[in-house]
Design a protein around this motif. Structure first.
Motif, PDB file in Angstrom:
ATOM      1  N   SER A  33       0.730  -1.288   0.015  1.00  0.00           N
ATOM      2  CA  SER A  33      -0.004   0.071  -0.025  1.00  0.00           C
ATOM      3  C   SER A  33       1.067   0.958  -0.118  1.00  0.00           C
ATOM      4  O   SER A  33       1.982   1.228   0.322  1.00  0.00           O
ATOM      5  CB  SER A  33      -1.002  -0.042   1.182  1.00  0.00           C
ATOM      6  N   ILE A  34       0.249   2.235  -0.491  1.00  0.00           N
ATOM      7  CA  ILE A  34       0.936   3.543  -0.471  1.00  0.00           C
ATOM      8  C   ILE A  34       0.390   4.442   0.467  1.00  0.00           C
ATOM      9  O   ILE A  34      -0.598   4.439   1.024  1.00  0.00           O
ATOM     10  CB  ILE A  34       1.096   4.262  -1.984  1.00  0.00           C
ATOM     11  N   ARG A  39      -0.290   8.869  -2.783  1.00  0.00           N
ATOM     12  CA  ARG A  39      -1.413   8.883  -3.517  1.00  0.00           C
ATOM     13  C   ARG A  39      -1.618  10.069  -4.172  1.00  0.00           C
ATOM     14  O   ARG A  39      -2.064  10.315  -5.375  1.00  0.00           O
ATOM     15  CB  ARG A  39      -2.684   8.316  -2.653  1.00  0.00           C
ATOM     16  N   CYS A  69       4.095   0.882  -5.953  1.00  0.00           N
ATOM     17  CA  CYS A  69       3.578  -0.154  -5.134  1.00  0.00           C
ATOM     18  C   CYS A  69       4.671  -1.534  -5.039  1.00  0.00           C
ATOM     19  O   CYS A  69       4.400  -2.332  -3.886  1.00  0.00           O
ATOM     20  CB  CYS A  69       2.112  -0.610  -5.229  1.00  0.00           C
ATOM     21  N   ALA A 102      -3.476  -3.221  -7.324  1.00  0.00           N
ATOM     22  CA  ALA A 102      -2.858  -2.057  -6.838  1.00  0.00           C
ATOM     23  C   ALA A 102      -4.040  -0.769  -6.408  1.00  0.00           C
ATOM     24  O   ALA A 102      -4.002  -0.247  -5.355  1.00  0.00           O
ATOM     25  CB  ALA A 102      -1.649  -1.494  -7.457  1.00  0.00           C
ATOM     26  N   THR A 103      -4.834  -0.891  -7.237  1.00  0.00           N
ATOM     27  CA  THR A 103      -5.765   0.283  -7.130  1.00  0.00           C
ATOM     28  C   THR A 103      -6.819  -0.273  -5.801  1.00  0.00           C
ATOM     29  O   THR A 103      -7.303   0.606  -5.029  1.00  0.00           O
ATOM     30  CB  THR A 103      -6.777   0.289  -8.340  1.00  0.00           C
ATOM     31  N   CYS A 106      -4.633   0.394  -2.589  1.00  0.00           N
ATOM     32  CA  CYS A 106      -4.541   1.761  -2.320  1.00  0.00           C
ATOM     33  C   CYS A 106      -5.751   2.498  -2.005  1.00  0.00           C
ATOM     34  O   CYS A 106      -5.825   3.724  -1.876  1.00  0.00           O
ATOM     35  CB  CYS A 106      -3.661   2.461  -3.383  1.00  0.00           C
TER      36      CYS A 106
END
Length: 132
Positions: A33-34, A39, A69, A102-103, A106
């Motif tokens: 996660s970022i 973001r 990521c 990833a979406t 995040c």
């Protein structure tokens, strides 16, 4: 329900990760996660402004997010900014799989990207006309 303190929030280990199989490449890619700042940086990278002209820049968005990521088994970044173009030239199928994962990881949804675009277009429409 207990209310969180500043120290509890700032000290929380809230990073998450997911492992994504990429048989096309012969293995697994770990995505982390970022942060909120990362973001914001990613969303900002999806917008271009030149003078009063603004537009959405989705070119390389998949590769940019994956580069943010993707980490190794110890949490070290796999890709730097210089790798984004090369990553974007890889097979689209595993890139799409990684981008989708990833979406979700995040908290970026299709609606978020649509909203980013919509806010952007609304701002451009509300600018005064120079055509008189």
């Amino acid at each position: 329900m207990a209310f969180l303190t500043r120290d509890a929030i700032l000290g929380a280990d809230d990073a998450a990760h997911v492992d994504v199989e990429c048989p096309e490449w012969g293995g697994t890619v770990r995505l982390r996660s970022i942060t909120g700042a990362q973001r914001d940086q990613f969303e900002q990278s999806c917008l271009l402004q030149k003078g009063k002209e603004r537009r959405v820049n989705m070119r390389g968005a998949r590769a940019r997010l994956i580069a943010l990521c993707a980490v190794d088994e110890h949490g070290g970044k796999l890709f730097g900014d210089d790798d984004v173009a090369a990553l974007g030239r890889r097979n689209a199928k595993p890139l799409d799989r990684l981008y989708d994962a990833a979406t979700k990881l995040c908290g970026l949804s299709e609606d978020d990207m649509d909203e980013l675009t919509s806010d952007f277009e609304d701002a451009a429409q509300n600018e005064p006309s120079t055509t008189g």
